[in-house]
Scaffold this active site. Structure first.
Site, short mmCIF file in Angstrom:
data_model
loop_
_atom_site.label_atom_id
_atom_site.label_comp_id
_atom_site.label_asym_id
_atom_site.label_seq_id
_atom_site.Cartn_x
_atom_site.Cartn_y
_atom_site.Cartn_z
N HIS A 82 -4.33 4.22 6.54
CA HIS A 82 -5.34 5.27 6.50
C HIS A 82 -5.55 5.85 7.90
O HIS A 82 -5.28 5.19 8.91
CB HIS A 82 -6.65 4.72 5.97
N GLU A 84 -8.25 6.35 9.55
CA GLU A 84 -9.20 5.57 10.33
C GLU A 84 -8.54 4.32 10.89
O GLU A 84 -8.82 3.91 12.02
CB GLU A 84 -10.41 5.17 9.46
N CYS A 110 -12.97 4.66 3.30
CA CYS A 110 -13.01 3.67 2.22
C CYS A 110 -13.67 2.40 2.76
O CYS A 110 -13.92 2.27 3.96
CB CYS A 110 -11.59 3.37 1.72
N CYS A 113 -11.62 0.57 5.55
CA CYS A 113 -11.72 1.26 6.84
C CYS A 113 -13.12 1.15 7.42
O CYS A 113 -13.29 1.00 8.63
CB CYS A 113 -11.32 2.72 6.69
#
Length: 152
Positions: A82, A84, A110, A113
């Protein structure tokens, strides 16, 4: 921004950069960008995609799409990282502390993260797009993390 000679606000500026970072994404389902900022300086950037040196989903296909996994579920099936996660990793690779920074994201993080951002010492998250993960919101609230939705 409301006029040709008007400068963008800091939020508009950094969200705009996060959106540009997202354009580098190799994900077939969602392009996401994130930047870590402290004292109005960009510390690191990240976008979602396969780890360095691995084939991108555009080349090998999307496992989650093939298995019809809904957005926000079964993250472990994705070959990509991801945005992040990548912003944290990029900062670490280059020896840059992001503790005390604000992370601007094109989408709400999410829960995985969110936990990583909390442990990295992020003080604030500014996001522009929604993401279906109620646990992420609960975790952020419990941690006292400041979260703001950027609206155009």
């Amino acid at each position: 921004m409301s006029g040709r000679n008007q400068r963008p606000s800091w939020d508009e500026y950094f969200i705009g950069i996060a959106k540009l970072v997202a354009s580098r994404s190799t994900c077939l389902r969602r392009q996401v960008g994130a930047i870590a900022v402290r004292d109005r300086r960009i510390l690191a950037t990240g976008y979602n995609g396969a780890p360095a040196g691995l084939a991108h989903c555009a080349e090998v296909g999307c496992i989650r799409e093939q298995q019809q996994v809904p957005s926000g579920q079964r993250h472990e099936l994705c070959r990509g990282l991801h945005a992040e996660q990548n912003v944290i990793i990029q900062a670490a690779l280059h020896g840059i502390s992001i503790q005390g920074s604000t992370v601007y994201c094109t989408d709400y993080p999410c829960s995985l993260c969110m936990k990583m951002l909390i442990n990295a010492g992020i003080e604030e998250i500014v996001y522009s797009g929604a993401y279906p993960d109620d646990l992420a919101l609960e975790i952020a609230e419990e941690a006292g993390l400041r979260i703001r939705k950027y609206t155009d």
